[in-house]
Design a protein around this motif. Structure first.
Motif, PDB file in Angstrom:
ATOM      1  N   PRO A  97       0.726  -1.189  -0.058  1.00  0.00           N
ATOM      2  CA  PRO A  97      -0.153   0.090  -0.031  1.00  0.00           C
ATOM      3  C   PRO A  97       0.779   1.408   0.072  1.00  0.00           C
ATOM      4  O   PRO A  97       0.390   2.400  -0.611  1.00  0.00           O
ATOM      5  N   TYR A  98       1.911   1.246   0.747  1.00  0.00           N
ATOM      6  CA  TYR A  98       2.733   2.307   0.736  1.00  0.00           C
ATOM      7  C   TYR A  98       3.445   2.907  -0.552  1.00  0.00           C
ATOM      8  O   TYR A  98       3.459   3.982  -0.908  1.00  0.00           O
ATOM      9  N   VAL A  99       3.843   1.823  -1.238  1.00  0.00           N
ATOM     10  CA  VAL A  99       4.489   1.853  -2.729  1.00  0.00           C
ATOM     11  C   VAL A  99       3.593   2.387  -3.590  1.00  0.00           C
ATOM     12  O   VAL A  99       3.781   3.082  -4.418  1.00  0.00           O
ATOM     13  N   LEU A 100       2.251   1.726  -3.505  1.00  0.00           N
ATOM     14  CA  LEU A 100       1.171   2.099  -4.390  1.00  0.00           C
ATOM     15  C   LEU A 100       0.845   3.562  -4.381  1.00  0.00           C
ATOM     16  O   LEU A 100       0.846   4.246  -5.251  1.00  0.00           O
ATOM     17  N   ARG A 101       0.629   3.867  -3.148  1.00  0.00           N
ATOM     18  CA  ARG A 101       0.637   5.485  -2.834  1.00  0.00           C
ATOM     19  C   ARG A 101       1.677   6.270  -3.536  1.00  0.00           C
ATOM     20  O   ARG A 101       1.308   7.243  -3.962  1.00  0.00           O
ATOM     21  N   TYR A 102       2.806   5.946  -3.504  1.00  0.00           N
ATOM     22  CA  TYR A 102       3.994   6.707  -4.033  1.00  0.00           C
ATOM     23  C   TYR A 102       3.819   6.533  -5.512  1.00  0.00           C
ATOM     24  O   TYR A 102       3.910   7.565  -6.118  1.00  0.00           O
ATOM     25  N   ASN A 103       3.543   5.441  -6.080  1.00  0.00           N
ATOM     26  CA  ASN A 103       3.481   5.469  -7.534  1.00  0.00           C
ATOM     27  C   ASN A 103       2.123   5.804  -8.126  1.00  0.00           C
ATOM     28  O   ASN A 103       2.066   5.998  -9.590  1.00  0.00           O
ATOM     29  N   LEU A 104       1.023   6.051  -7.480  1.00  0.00           N
ATOM     30  CA  LEU A 104      -0.269   6.540  -7.998  1.00  0.00           C
ATOM     31  C   LEU A 104      -0.290   7.582  -9.103  1.00  0.00           C
ATOM     32  O   LEU A 104      -0.751   7.624 -10.022  1.00  0.00           O
ATOM     33  N   MET A 105       0.704   8.618  -8.828  1.00  0.00           N
ATOM     34  CA  MET A 105       0.612   9.729  -9.883  1.00  0.00           C
ATOM     35  C   MET A 105       1.439   9.348 -11.143  1.00  0.00           C
ATOM     36  O   MET A 105       1.090  10.181 -11.919  1.00  0.00           O
ATOM     37  N   ALA A 106       2.058   8.295 -11.138  1.00  0.00           N
ATOM     38  CA  ALA A 106       2.527   7.925 -12.081  1.00  0.00           C
ATOM     39  C   ALA A 106       1.813   7.246 -13.363  1.00  0.00           C
ATOM     40  O   ALA A 106       2.029   7.376 -14.647  1.00  0.00           O
ATOM     41  N   CYS A 107       0.852   6.674 -13.105  1.00  0.00           N
ATOM     42  CA  CYS A 107      -0.133   5.963 -13.836  1.00  0.00           C
ATOM     43  C   CYS A 107      -1.543   5.617 -13.444  1.00  0.00           C
ATOM     44  O   CYS A 107      -1.816   4.665 -13.044  1.00  0.00           O
ATOM     45  N   ALA A 108      -2.190   6.853 -13.107  1.00  0.00           N
ATOM     46  CA  ALA A 108      -3.415   6.756 -12.558  1.00  0.00           C
ATOM     47  C   ALA A 108      -4.432   5.818 -13.251  1.00  0.00           C
ATOM     48  O   ALA A 108      -5.391   5.008 -12.643  1.00  0.00           O
ATOM     49  N   ASP A 109      -4.531   5.819 -14.487  1.00  0.00           N
ATOM     50  CA  ASP A 109      -5.426   5.128 -15.383  1.00  0.00           C
ATOM     51  C   ASP A 109      -5.023   3.595 -15.238  1.00  0.00           C
ATOM     52  O   ASP A 109      -6.238   2.882 -15.059  1.00  0.00           O
ATOM     53  N   ARG A 110      -3.832   3.221 -15.027  1.00  0.00           N
ATOM     54  CA  ARG A 110      -3.705   1.714 -14.530  1.00  0.00           C
ATOM     55  C   ARG A 110      -4.164   1.345 -13.121  1.00  0.00           C
ATOM     56  O   ARG A 110      -4.544   0.500 -13.002  1.00  0.00           O
ATOM     57  N   PHE A 111      -3.992   2.341 -12.447  1.00  0.00           N
ATOM     58  CA  PHE A 111      -4.427   2.138 -10.977  1.00  0.00           C
ATOM     59  C   PHE A 111      -6.065   2.018 -10.827  1.00  0.00           C
ATOM     60  O   PHE A 111      -6.475   1.243 -10.070  1.00  0.00           O
ATOM     61  N   ALA A 112      -6.675   2.910 -11.941  1.00  0.00           N
ATOM     62  CA  ALA A 112      -8.047   2.592 -12.056  1.00  0.00           C
ATOM     63  C   ALA A 112      -8.595   1.423 -12.314  1.00  0.00           C
ATOM     64  O   ALA A 112      -9.384   0.842 -11.919  1.00  0.00           O
ATOM     65  N   ASP A 113      -7.766   0.822 -13.543  1.00  0.00           N
ATOM     66  CA  ASP A 113      -8.053  -0.559 -14.082  1.00  0.00           C
ATOM     67  C   ASP A 113      -7.890  -1.642 -12.935  1.00  0.00           C
ATOM     68  O   ASP A 113      -8.729  -2.452 -12.890  1.00  0.00           O
ATOM     69  N   MET A 114      -6.991  -1.422 -12.159  1.00  0.00           N
ATOM     70  CA  MET A 114      -6.701  -2.527 -10.936  1.00  0.00           C
ATOM     71  C   MET A 114      -7.683  -2.126 -10.259  1.00  0.00           C
ATOM     72  O   MET A 114      -8.096  -3.452  -9.576  1.00  0.00           O
ATOM     73  N   ALA A 115      -8.116  -1.215  -9.539  1.00  0.00           N
ATOM     74  CA  ALA A 115      -9.247  -0.973  -8.693  1.00  0.00           C
ATOM     75  C   ALA A 115     -10.527  -1.874  -8.979  1.00  0.00           C
ATOM     76  O   ALA A 115     -11.113  -2.402  -8.405  1.00  0.00           O
ATOM     77  N   PHE A 116     -11.060  -1.628 -10.416  1.00  0.00           N
ATOM     78  CA  PHE A 116     -11.940  -2.272 -10.871  1.00  0.00           C
ATOM     79  C   PHE A 116     -11.983  -3.832 -10.967  1.00  0.00           C
ATOM     80  O   PHE A 116     -12.837  -4.532 -10.866  1.00  0.00           O
ATOM     81  N   ALA A 117     -10.863  -4.171 -11.184  1.00  0.00           N
ATOM     82  CA  ALA A 117     -10.616  -5.610 -11.441  1.00  0.00           C
ATOM     83  C   ALA A 117     -10.366  -6.160  -9.936  1.00  0.00           C
ATOM     84  O   ALA A 117     -11.150  -7.423  -9.567  1.00  0.00           O
ATOM     85  N   LEU A 118      -9.942  -5.504  -8.901  1.00  0.00           N
ATOM     86  CA  LEU A 118      -9.944  -6.042  -7.371  1.00  0.00           C
ATOM     87  C   LEU A 118     -11.168  -6.029  -6.698  1.00  0.00           C
ATOM     88  O   LEU A 118     -11.453  -6.879  -6.028  1.00  0.00           O
ATOM     89  N   ALA A 119     -12.018  -4.792  -6.917  1.00  0.00           N
ATOM     90  CA  ALA A 119     -13.491  -4.839  -6.172  1.00  0.00           C
ATOM     91  C   ALA A 119     -14.442  -4.349  -7.018  1.00  0.00           C
ATOM     92  O   ALA A 119     -14.355  -3.753  -8.022  1.00  0.00           O
ATOM     93  N   GLU A 120     -15.670  -4.448  -6.310  1.00  0.00           N
ATOM     94  CA  GLU A 120     -16.900  -3.928  -6.831  1.00  0.00           C
ATOM     95  C   GLU A 120     -17.078  -2.398  -6.709  1.00  0.00           C
ATOM     96  O   GLU A 120     -16.997  -2.381  -5.541  1.00  0.00           O
ATOM     97  N   LEU A 121     -16.841  -1.856  -7.716  1.00  0.00           N
ATOM     98  CA  LEU A 121     -17.083  -0.240  -7.325  1.00  0.00           C
ATOM     99  C   LEU A 121     -17.994   0.521  -8.299  1.00  0.00           C
ATOM    100  O   LEU A 121     -18.345  -0.248  -9.281  1.00  0.00           O
ATOM    101  N   PRO A 122     -18.512   1.586  -7.922  1.00  0.00           N
ATOM    102  CA  PRO A 122     -19.464   2.167  -8.810  1.00  0.00           C
ATOM    103  C   PRO A 122     -18.811   2.615 -10.028  1.00  0.00           C
ATOM    104  O   PRO A 122     -17.667   2.961 -10.119  1.00  0.00           O
ATOM    105  N   GLU A 123     -19.398   2.404 -11.178  1.00  0.00           N
ATOM    106  CA  GLU A 123     -19.073   2.489 -12.483  1.00  0.00           C
ATOM    107  C   GLU A 123     -18.613   3.778 -12.852  1.00  0.00           C
ATOM    108  O   GLU A 123     -17.937   4.210 -13.620  1.00  0.00           O
ATOM    109  N   ASP A 124     -19.401   4.849 -12.240  1.00  0.00           N
ATOM    110  CA  ASP A 124     -19.236   6.304 -12.543  1.00  0.00           C
ATOM    111  C   ASP A 124     -17.953   7.010 -11.714  1.00  0.00           C
ATOM    112  O   ASP A 124     -17.840   8.196 -11.826  1.00  0.00           O
TER     113      ASP A 124
END
Length: 196
Positions: A97-124
């Motif tokens: 989690p700590y490294v993810l937080r550091y890396n987030l700004m580098a590829c937010a689109d990829r983090f979003a893809d991972m979030a939707f794969a990992l958990a059920e989140l609102p589509e909007d």
């Protein structure tokens, strides 16, 4: 520990500078399987469906790792094992989690893809909201399966941070693969955050 280690493999491969179409397919499938199956596999070890899902998820994460490599989580985990005999999977899981937080700004689109794969989140959700949710979902998953949240819990001395950061920087391939450039000073900051 091993389930969160597999998740680390998948997430670092997906955000690796060497990621490509095939590694992405394997990494996202692994993240989805682990997100669906790790909690029930830990809560009920006799749940063969959940264990099968974790086996497949771990396998796909391993393929993604072999195809695209890993990043700073792994580089930072190795000194914890070498200096303090902390199991590799536990070190990865705690630091993720700590490294993810550091890396987030580098590829937010990829983090979003991972979030939707990992958990059920609102589509909007916006890309930024989903990217932030990725870090929170990983943190919650770690807590749910009993991963320590602080290096202090593992009795790592805080004065070892500079030496660990220098050692982690020698793990050249994962450092080069990390989606955001890192220096020894950056790694020191991340390690120190992991003591809170």
């Amino acid at each position: 520990i091993t389930g969160m280690d597999a998740l680390t493999h998948a997430m670092e491969a997906f955000t690796s500078r060497k990621a490509h179409a095939l590694s992405d397919l394997n990494a996202l499938a692994a993240i989805e399987l682990i997100g669906q199956n790790l909690r029930p596999a830990v809560a009920h070890g006799e749940n063969l469906a959940a264990r099968e899902g974790m086996m497949l998820g771990a396998h796909l994460a391993g393929l993604a790792l072999a195809q695209a490599g890993v990043g700073a989580v792994h580089a930072m985990a190795y000194p914890l094992g070498a200096f303090f005999d902390i199991p590799h999977g536990e070190a990865n899981a705690l630091l993720l989690p700590y490294v993810l937080r550091y890396n987030l700004m580098a590829c937010a689109d990829r983090f979003a893809d991972m979030a939707f794969a990992l958990a059920e989140l609102p589509e909007d959700l916006s890309t930024a909201e989903a990217a932030a949710a990725c870090v929170e979902e990983v943190t919650e998953l770690s807590l749910d399966v009993g991963i320590p949240t602080s290096l202090r819990q593992l009795e790592v001395p805080e004065d070892s941070v500079p030496a660990m950061a220098v050692k982690a920087m020698t793990v050249a391939r994962p450092i080069a693969n990390n989606p955001r450039q890192v220096s020894a000073a950056d790694l020191e900051i991340i390690y120190r955050e992991a003591f809170i």
